[in-house]
Design a protein around this motif. Sequence first.
Motif, PDB file in Angstrom:
ATOM      1  N   UNK A 829      40.282  43.353  46.592  1.00 50.60           N
ATOM      2  CA  UNK A 829      41.691  43.118  46.901  1.00 50.60           C
ATOM      3  C   UNK A 829      42.371  42.344  45.771  1.00 50.60           C
ATOM      4  N   UNK A 830      41.691  41.314  45.229  1.00 51.05           N
ATOM      5  CA  UNK A 830      42.280  40.506  44.162  1.00 51.05           C
ATOM      6  C   UNK A 830      42.528  41.354  42.910  1.00 51.05           C
ATOM      7  N   UNK A 834      46.098  42.147  41.232  1.00 47.75           N
ATOM      8  CA  UNK A 834      46.320  41.698  39.852  1.00 47.75           C
ATOM      9  C   UNK A 834      46.851  42.840  38.999  1.00 47.75           C
ATOM     10  N   UNK A 835      46.251  44.024  39.123  1.00 48.55           N
ATOM     11  CA  UNK A 835      46.721  45.182  38.363  1.00 48.55           C
ATOM     12  C   UNK A 835      48.153  45.554  38.750  1.00 48.55           C
ATOM     13  N   UNK A 836      48.502  45.326  40.009  1.00 52.01           N
ATOM     14  CA  UNK A 836      49.876  45.599  40.437  1.00 52.01           C
ATOM     15  C   UNK A 836      50.849  44.655  39.743  1.00 52.01           C
ATOM     16  N   UNK A 837      50.452  43.380  39.584  1.00 48.34           N
ATOM     17  CA  UNK A 837      51.314  42.426  38.874  1.00 48.34           C
ATOM     18  C   UNK A 837      51.466  42.845  37.416  1.00 48.34           C
ATOM     19  N   UNK A 838      50.377  43.335  36.815  1.00 42.94           N
ATOM     20  CA  UNK A 838      50.459  43.833  35.440  1.00 42.94           C
ATOM     21  C   UNK A 838      51.379  45.051  35.330  1.00 42.94           C
ATOM     22  N   UNK A 843      49.579  49.034  44.641  1.00 37.23           N
ATOM     23  CA  UNK A 843      48.572  48.592  45.611  1.00 37.23           C
ATOM     24  C   UNK A 843      48.552  49.396  46.894  1.00 37.23           C
ATOM     25  N   UNK A 844      49.632  50.117  47.201  1.00 35.72           N
ATOM     26  CA  UNK A 844      49.628  50.922  48.431  1.00 35.72           C
ATOM     27  C   UNK A 844      48.885  52.225  48.247  1.00 35.72           C
ATOM     28  N   UNK A 848      46.065  54.287  39.179  1.00 33.49           N
ATOM     29  CA  UNK A 848      46.303  53.558  37.936  1.00 33.49           C
ATOM     30  C   UNK A 848      47.351  54.272  37.110  1.00 33.49           C
ATOM     31  N   UNK A 849      48.272  53.499  36.581  1.00 39.86           N
ATOM     32  CA  UNK A 849      49.284  54.030  35.676  1.00 39.86           C
ATOM     33  C   UNK A 849      49.334  53.169  34.439  1.00 39.86           C
TER      34      UNK A 849
END
Length: 855
Positions: A829-830, A834-838, A843-844, A848-849
Amino acid sequence: MIPARDHPPVPAAPGRRRAGVKDRAGPSTAPRAGAATPRPDPAAERALALENAGDRHGAGLIWLEVAASAGPATLRRYGVHRRLAKAAEARGDRVQATALLERHLALAPRDAGAAERLLKLRLAAAAPGEEAEAYAAHVARFGETAAALVLRATRIEAPHDPDAALATLATVEARWLDADGTRLRLAGAYERLGDPARALALLDGVRGPEAASSQTVKTRLRLAQAVGESKEHSAALARRLIEAEPDVAAHHALLGRTLKRFNDWAGAAAAFEAALALDPGDLAHWEGALRALGALERDERIAELTARARRVFGAGGGEGLLALARIELAGGDAREAIGVARRALAHPILRTRTRPVLAEALMEVGAYAEAWTHLAAALEAPDAEADLQRAAARCAAAFAVGAPAGGALPVFPGALFLRALGSPPPRPLLTPTDTVMLVSSSLGAGGAERQVALTAAGVSRARGGTGRTVLVGLDLTPARGRSMMRSLAETEFLTIEDLAHVNEAQVFRTLAAEEPALRETLRLIGSFPRNLSRDILKLFDSFRRHRPSCVHLWQDGVISTGAVAAVLAGVPAIVCSMRNVVAGEGDRRRYRAYLATMYRALAERPEVRFTANSAAGARDYEAWLGFEPGRIRVLRNGVDVASIRARAPAGAREAVRARLNLPEGALLIGGVFRLAPAKRPHLWLDVVARIAGADSRVHGVIVGDGALRAELQEAIDARGLSGRITLAGRQSPVEPWMAAMDVLLLASEVEGLPNVLLEAESLGVPVVTTEAGGSGEALLQGVTGMLVKDDAPETLAAALVSVVRAKSLRHRARVGAPVFIEQRFGIERMIRETLAVFGETDPTRGDATRIRSAS
């Protein structure tokens, strides 16, 4: 790290020395053959006696009288002008020092040491481009020596032509290598050129008394630290000097500086105070002791020392006032320093030396206009020091910002953050690559460092072949305990970069020479205080080399320097992760007056994103900075429950309890934390001692180390509990020690989201914690542990007793705590969040983009 070396013992001193001052030999130059030996001069002998007693001021006054009245033989015998030159140089009067050395050399032209000092002064005073001419004039008069050639290499050639400098040093090695002092000089030269390993190799060849001299040992110690020798090895070198000459204050101060480098503030404070006891007249000992005590948050002891300093220096006239101003500044009282420095300024002879001290104190309280008047006046001196020029640049940069509408400039160095983050200078921006960089101060034994390592590993795996992931540490030196979490981070997809041994001076010169368009940026970086500019420059260089699309900065300190570097380098996305609640002014370790200015300036930039690892921390920062609610995203810590449990296999609990010699049926209360004031280890001890006194089954153990270890052990011994409460130090892996505990107690005053609670619960160990930061978010009340809102010792003790005695609660924790942690704090989950913040993962959906630029 290079292997430890065997060093020859330092010969014992012939006798004890008062006040830590080395014995002064009377004659400085042997009488000429056939000349009658001059009779001792009574005044000069009195001056020597005062020097040996540590009264340098009184001795200096007598030397002035001797210089005015004695004949050439006495002046030559006692080296009077050379002594006065040394004092003039110490107070920054290079012109007077040069004149005095000239007079001394007229009487003693063969004094090679004085000639070398004169050349240093001549080169320092020479205008840019005229150093070679000054060198040629000196050599024509005194001849070309090893010392002169080393100065040519380091002072004239190295800044512009390093290859020429190396060739000159090779000449010295070929002609004078085995002459007295040559290896030591060459070692210093190679150190300046950024080759400490070569310097150490030269010192290994020193033989005879020179090998055991204090200067050689000091140089070896400095070089050993530069190449990453351990704290134990470095401290042993310093202690060797103390063992041989216990009454020399400088040796104790050297130990203090050594321990300070390894953040052993308790040891450093003790060493500096030992130096003070031997030589209370040396200002550096006071400053060292006060700064170490400040790191330990020993406000009472600081007050005691500053009160003592007022007694010691209060009757010392203008010199005493100047010393007191510096002491007040080192003790953290800038306003008191201002008052004392203003009084010292009334002494005309001291104005040149007082103005920089007064200006520094004025900038600390935001009085830039008055600070500039003093700096501008001091800069008029022909021999203005580099530190003075740096202070003037910082003050000028503050003026360049301009006060906000209706307000005043923030306290220094806040104005520099406004300049760098609000209106950075024009600079070439590089096209970003698909690199993501995470930046931490270290990978030492801390909760935040563990999270950095886990995040770096998880992010690098998740990104796989879609882009590079780089983890940067400001210091990852194993010998300093800065890489304990490195193994958690290492994956085949992650690059780890250690900036500890980067030569920032070389970086500065290279960038300035190769990219002229960066010179204004480099001037701005150089305007920051030394401890900030060093890290800003290293990170700026790293970001320009890697050209990341996103940098992830961890904790206030790294955010302060890393954000400036990232903005100046043009990084398109900057993530700033707070890991605690806001530090109050009483928190000497974490509080920085400029943080609010820095964060508010960052908030104005569109590429910046903020996260906190607890809701309590996010709310605290938002309220402090005036942010709208929700501006700081909560991104809770992640733990890998399966890995934690795997590191505490069956039998681990029993093995640790056997190691602690616990009897059957013992109840073990544990703690895992740094032995520092914010963790309140004395409160932990008070609580456990209360329970142990009422229940013979109770034992205690603390896993961790820190500045308070020695005094905590003394407190345990004083309570008669040395057989029941153990300080285990750092342990790796720590999980078997946690598994051995029946309950874990955390008594911190401030926390972010404590990893130690998550890890204990992952092992099924119930926890009791004070309400510090996000501690309450880390447990289920009455299921996995107890949150105690009143941190009085008796209240904490009552909560502990209820957990220890409640077998049902301990059973619920053993079964339910790992499930709770997995669901709320899982590592996957973390990483996903974190990748979503980047900007890389939705996250839904979990896809990856590419990083989307925030600019």
